[in-house]
Design a protein around this motif. Structure first.
Motif, PDB file in Angstrom:
ATOM      1  N   LEU A   1      -6.232  -8.708   1.781  1.00 21.41           N
ATOM      2  CA  LEU A   1      -7.455  -8.493   1.004  1.00 21.41           C
ATOM      3  C   LEU A   1      -8.706  -9.192   1.564  1.00 21.41           C
ATOM      4  O   LEU A   1      -9.751  -8.548   1.708  1.00 21.41           O
ATOM      5  CB  LEU A   1      -7.207  -8.886  -0.463  1.00 21.41           C
ATOM      6  CG  LEU A   1      -8.294  -8.558  -1.471  1.00 21.41           C
ATOM      7  CD1 LEU A   1      -7.705  -8.373  -2.855  1.00 21.41           C
ATOM      8  CD2 LEU A   1      -9.399  -9.584  -1.502  1.00 21.41           C
ATOM      9  N   PRO A   2      -8.640 -10.465   1.916  1.00 25.54           N
ATOM     10  CA  PRO A   2      -9.854 -11.142   2.385  1.00 25.54           C
ATOM     11  C   PRO A   2     -10.410 -10.554   3.680  1.00 25.54           C
ATOM     12  O   PRO A   2     -11.628 -10.447   3.843  1.00 25.54           O
ATOM     13  CB  PRO A   2      -9.401 -12.591   2.590  1.00 25.54           C
ATOM     14  CG  PRO A   2      -8.205 -12.741   1.719  1.00 25.54           C
ATOM     15  CD  PRO A   2      -7.512 -11.413   1.769  1.00 25.54           C
ATOM     16  N   GLU A   3      -9.505 -10.181   4.577  1.00 25.71           N
ATOM     17  CA  GLU A   3      -9.961  -9.632   5.851  1.00 25.71           C
ATOM     18  C   GLU A   3     -10.589  -8.252   5.634  1.00 25.71           C
ATOM     19  O   GLU A   3     -11.599  -7.896   6.252  1.00 25.71           O
ATOM     20  CB  GLU A   3      -8.795  -9.535   6.836  1.00 25.71           C
ATOM     21  CG  GLU A   3      -8.240 -10.881   7.294  1.00 25.71           C
ATOM     22  CD  GLU A   3      -7.414 -11.593   6.229  1.00 25.71           C
ATOM     23  OE1 GLU A   3      -6.713 -10.914   5.472  1.00 25.71           O
ATOM     24  OE2 GLU A   3      -7.495 -12.833   6.138  1.00 25.71           O
TER      25      GLU A   3
ATOM     26  N   HIS B   1     -16.180   1.192  -0.872  1.00 25.69           N
ATOM     27  CA  HIS B   1     -15.386   0.551  -1.918  1.00 25.69           C
ATOM     28  C   HIS B   1     -14.131  -0.055  -1.312  1.00 25.69           C
ATOM     29  O   HIS B   1     -13.686   0.372  -0.253  1.00 25.69           O
ATOM     30  CB  HIS B   1     -14.971   1.574  -2.988  1.00 25.69           C
ATOM     31  CG  HIS B   1     -16.108   2.052  -3.811  1.00 25.69           C
ATOM     32  ND1 HIS B   1     -16.711   3.291  -3.613  1.00 25.69           N
ATOM     33  CD2 HIS B   1     -16.785   1.465  -4.831  1.00 25.69           C
ATOM     34  CE1 HIS B   1     -17.691   3.423  -4.476  1.00 25.69           C
ATOM     35  NE2 HIS B   1     -17.770   2.351  -5.230  1.00 25.69           N
ATOM     36  N   ARG B   2     -13.591  -1.040  -2.015  1.00 24.37           N
ATOM     37  CA  ARG B   2     -12.323  -1.630  -1.574  1.00 24.37           C
ATOM     38  C   ARG B   2     -11.388  -1.772  -2.760  1.00 24.37           C
ATOM     39  O   ARG B   2     -11.801  -2.142  -3.848  1.00 24.37           O
ATOM     40  CB  ARG B   2     -12.543  -3.011  -0.957  1.00 24.37           C
ATOM     41  CG  ARG B   2     -11.260  -3.646  -0.437  1.00 24.37           C
ATOM     42  CD  ARG B   2     -11.435  -5.111  -0.075  1.00 24.37           C
ATOM     43  NE  ARG B   2     -11.902  -5.903  -1.193  1.00 24.37           N
ATOM     44  CZ  ARG B   2     -11.139  -6.230  -2.227  1.00 24.37           C
ATOM     45  NH1 ARG B   2      -9.881  -5.860  -2.261  1.00 24.37           N
ATOM     46  NH2 ARG B   2     -11.638  -6.931  -3.222  1.00 24.37           N
ATOM     47  N   ARG B   3     -10.134  -1.420  -2.561  1.00 27.58           N
ATOM     48  CA  ARG B   3      -9.109  -1.704  -3.570  1.00 27.58           C
ATOM     49  C   ARG B   3      -7.905  -2.246  -2.828  1.00 27.58           C
ATOM     50  O   ARG B   3      -7.297  -1.547  -2.022  1.00 27.58           O
ATOM     51  CB  ARG B   3      -8.744  -0.434  -4.318  1.00 27.58           C
ATOM     52  CG  ARG B   3      -7.603  -0.630  -5.290  1.00 27.58           C
ATOM     53  CD  ARG B   3      -7.738   0.338  -6.429  1.00 27.58           C
ATOM     54  NE  ARG B   3      -6.482   0.893  -6.850  1.00 27.58           N
ATOM     55  CZ  ARG B   3      -6.318   2.148  -7.268  1.00 27.58           C
ATOM     56  NH1 ARG B   3      -7.338   2.973  -7.253  1.00 27.58           N
ATOM     57  NH2 ARG B   3      -5.158   2.550  -7.663  1.00 27.58           N
ATOM     58  N   GLY B   4      -7.577  -3.500  -3.105  1.00 26.40           N
ATOM     59  CA  GLY B   4      -6.513  -4.143  -2.352  1.00 26.40           C
ATOM     60  C   GLY B   4      -6.868  -4.134  -0.877  1.00 26.40           C
ATOM     61  O   GLY B   4      -7.942  -4.553  -0.479  1.00 26.40           O
TER      62      GLY B   4
ATOM     63  N   VAL C   1       2.223  -3.248  -8.190  1.00 24.92           N
ATOM     64  CA  VAL C   1       1.984  -4.187  -9.297  1.00 24.92           C
ATOM     65  C   VAL C   1       0.500  -4.585  -9.296  1.00 24.92           C
ATOM     66  O   VAL C   1      -0.194  -4.445 -10.295  1.00 24.92           O
ATOM     67  CB  VAL C   1       2.885  -5.427  -9.167  1.00 24.92           C
ATOM     68  CG1 VAL C   1       2.526  -6.458 -10.214  1.00 24.92           C
ATOM     69  CG2 VAL C   1       4.348  -5.016  -9.296  1.00 24.92           C
ATOM     70  N   ALA C   2       0.062  -5.092  -8.178  1.00 27.40           N
ATOM     71  CA  ALA C   2      -1.353  -5.396  -7.957  1.00 27.40           C
ATOM     72  C   ALA C   2      -1.551  -5.400  -6.456  1.00 27.40           C
ATOM     73  O   ALA C   2      -0.631  -5.744  -5.723  1.00 27.40           O
ATOM     74  CB  ALA C   2      -1.746  -6.738  -8.560  1.00 27.40           C
ATOM     75  N   SER C   3      -2.728  -5.021  -5.988  1.00 31.07           N
ATOM     76  CA  SER C   3      -2.877  -4.812  -4.553  1.00 31.07           C
ATOM     77  C   SER C   3      -3.781  -5.843  -3.898  1.00 31.07           C
ATOM     78  O   SER C   3      -4.791  -6.253  -4.465  1.00 31.07           O
ATOM     79  CB  SER C   3      -3.419  -3.399  -4.290  1.00 31.07           C
ATOM     80  OG  SER C   3      -4.637  -3.219  -4.979  1.00 31.07           O
ATOM     81  N   GLY C   4      -3.380  -6.247  -2.720  1.00 28.77           N
ATOM     82  CA  GLY C   4      -4.208  -7.146  -1.935  1.00 28.77           C
ATOM     83  C   GLY C   4      -3.471  -8.242  -1.201  1.00 28.77           C
ATOM     84  O   GLY C   4      -3.884  -8.661  -0.135  1.00 28.77           O
ATOM     85  N   LEU C   5      -2.363  -8.730  -1.779  1.00 30.79           N
ATOM     86  CA  LEU C   5      -1.635  -9.814  -1.136  1.00 30.79           C
ATOM     87  C   LEU C   5      -0.726  -9.286  -0.033  1.00 30.79           C
ATOM     88  O   LEU C   5      -0.084  -8.257  -0.195  1.00 30.79           O
ATOM     89  CB  LEU C   5      -0.769 -10.562  -2.154  1.00 30.79           C
ATOM     90  CG  LEU C   5      -1.477 -11.447  -3.180  1.00 30.79           C
ATOM     91  CD1 LEU C   5      -0.457 -12.000  -4.161  1.00 30.79           C
ATOM     92  CD2 LEU C   5      -2.239 -12.573  -2.510  1.00 30.79           C
ATOM     93  N   GLY C   6      -0.653 -10.018   1.065  1.00 22.20           N
ATOM     94  CA  GLY C   6       0.306  -9.738   2.126  1.00 22.20           C
ATOM     95  C   GLY C   6       1.109 -11.005   2.384  1.00 22.20           C
ATOM     96  O   GLY C   6       1.067 -11.954   1.590  1.00 22.20           O
ATOM     97  N   ASN C   7       1.807 -11.030   3.481  1.00 25.31           N
ATOM     98  CA  ASN C   7       2.743 -12.127   3.726  1.00 25.31           C
ATOM     99  C   ASN C   7       2.087 -13.503   3.813  1.00 25.31           C
ATOM    100  O   ASN C   7       2.636 -14.487   3.339  1.00 25.31           O
ATOM    101  CB  ASN C   7       3.540 -11.846   5.006  1.00 25.31           C
ATOM    102  CG  ASN C   7       4.872 -12.566   5.012  1.00 25.31           C
ATOM    103  OD1 ASN C   7       5.492 -12.738   3.963  1.00 25.31           O
ATOM    104  ND2 ASN C   7       5.299 -13.012   6.175  1.00 25.31           N
ATOM    105  N   ILE C   8       0.920 -13.560   4.412  1.00 25.10           N
ATOM    106  CA  ILE C   8       0.260 -14.862   4.571  1.00 25.10           C
ATOM    107  C   ILE C   8      -0.134 -15.454   3.220  1.00 25.10           C
ATOM    108  O   ILE C   8       0.263 -16.569   2.873  1.00 25.10           O
ATOM    109  CB  ILE C   8      -1.014 -14.729   5.446  1.00 25.10           C
ATOM    110  CG1 ILE C   8      -0.640 -14.308   6.868  1.00 25.10           C
ATOM    111  CG2 ILE C   8      -1.785 -16.042   5.461  1.00 25.10           C
ATOM    112  CD1 ILE C   8      -1.838 -14.073   7.775  1.00 25.10           C
ATOM    113  N   TYR C   9      -0.893 -14.693   2.452  1.00 30.80           N
ATOM    114  CA  TYR C   9      -1.454 -15.264   1.222  1.00 30.80           C
ATOM    115  C   TYR C   9      -0.413 -15.392   0.110  1.00 30.80           C
ATOM    116  O   TYR C   9      -0.580 -16.207  -0.789  1.00 30.80           O
ATOM    117  CB  TYR C   9      -2.681 -14.463   0.776  1.00 30.80           C
ATOM    118  CG  TYR C   9      -3.797 -14.551   1.795  1.00 30.80           C
ATOM    119  CD1 TYR C   9      -4.404 -15.769   2.068  1.00 30.80           C
ATOM    120  CD2 TYR C   9      -4.191 -13.444   2.530  1.00 30.80           C
ATOM    121  CE1 TYR C   9      -5.389 -15.878   3.036  1.00 30.80           C
ATOM    122  CE2 TYR C   9      -5.185 -13.540   3.498  1.00 30.80           C
ATOM    123  CZ  TYR C   9      -5.782 -14.759   3.752  1.00 30.80           C
ATOM    124  OH  TYR C   9      -6.749 -14.867   4.720  1.00 30.80           O
TER     125      TYR C   9
END
Length: 272
Positions: free
Chosen positions: A4-6, A54-57, A166-174
């Motif tokens: 998400l942050p990137e 726009h951005r989603r996750g 469930v909710a979008s945006g997190l990957g392995n790092i975060y």
DNA sequence: ACACGCGCCTGATCGC
DNA sequence: TGCGATCAGGCGCGTG
């Protein structure tokens, strides 16, 4: 890998640099990253101005339209593992640049070493059918809805956090960072966590995502921002990529295991 | 509904 | 210019 942050960093840069600019050229040396044929994509986007992003996750959706807002078209972009979008003065595309956009003389490149990323024309920029199964953005979702979506899943909490439905945006790092901050082991079944702990996990997830956005994201493999610069968050990482190294909180050795098929690092003392 | 494994890709690294 | 095996992992899909 872009999470998400990137993606947020890239979306902001696209808005700031290209909003109002007209797409005057579109080439695809490797059209395999396009979900529709190149000619279809060109027909939809060429000669239109970029009006919004726009951005989603981890998904970005760039909206184009003719002057006056007519004939809108929307390009959804997912960088997956190694996708990059950037603008660089004097850059000569290498073999990993698969799509090049020209905005009235301003070249913008899509580069992707592993070719996992996708660029897809979609009908609805806010709720594309392709994202029907994707949950709300991790930064936007409210606690009651997130709690409801987590439900009573028996899978490890890390698997649930990685589940974009469930909710979008997190990957392995975060995910690893968030669980360290929350003091919860990645292997703990979600159903075994009480509401107070789940609430803390959500709070920490948001905290680490926001902090990473403020630092321009994390560069681990080859993420670079829109201007080709690496993110600065890497030195803030508490656990990701640090297996065997001392925990920054207690000094003990960080442990490594596999959860949901992914390498996972945690502190056996700080995370219970 | 949910859990899990595979395939997609290529570059870096490791073992011999 | 050694080379084959392994690892990295987001996501869509098939299977149980």
């Amino acid at each position: 890998m872009p999470e998400l942050p990137e993606v947020e960093s890239v979306a902001r840069a696209l808005r700031q640099n290209l909003a109002g600019r007209r797409l005057t050229g579109l080439e695809a040396p490797f059209a395999g990253v396009l979900d529709q044929p190149l000619r279809t994509t060109r027909r939809a986007l060429l000669d239109k101005r970029l009006v919004d992003v726009h951005r989603r996750g981890k998904y970005m959706i760039a909206s184009f339209a003719r002057d006056g807002g007519d004939d809108p078209a929307h390009l959804m972009i997912h960088l997956r593992m190694t996708g990059q979008i950037f603008i660089l003065d004097g850059y000569r595309p290498d073999k990993h640049v698969h799509v090049s956009f020209d905005f009235e003389g301003l070249p913008v490149h899509y580069r992707d070493v592993r070719k996992f990323g996708r660029l897809t024309l979609v009908e609805d920029p806010l709720a594309p059918a392709a994202l029907a199964h994707v949950g709300p953005d991790m930064l936007a979702v409210r606690w009651p809805e997130w709690r409801r979506r987590v439900g009573s899943r028996t899978a490890p909490i890390k698997a649930v956090l990685l589940d974009q439905g469930v909710a979008s945006g997190l990957g392995n790092i975060y995910v690893d960072e968030c669980l360290f901050l929350a003091g919860v082991r990645p292997t703990t079944p979600a159903a075994a966590l009480d509401d107070a702990t789940l609430r803390e996990i959500l709070r920490r997830a948001r905290q680490v995502l926001r902090l990473a956005i403020d630092h321009g994201g994390t560069t681990f493999l080859n993420f670079t921002d829109f201007y080709g610069k690496p993110g600065n968050f890497r030195r803030q990482l508490r656990v990701y990529g640090r297996a065997g190294e001392p925990c920054r909180a207690c000094g003990g050795a960080l442990a490594k295991t596999t959860v949901a098929g992914r390498t996972s690092v945690y502190c056996p003392d700080c995370q219970v």
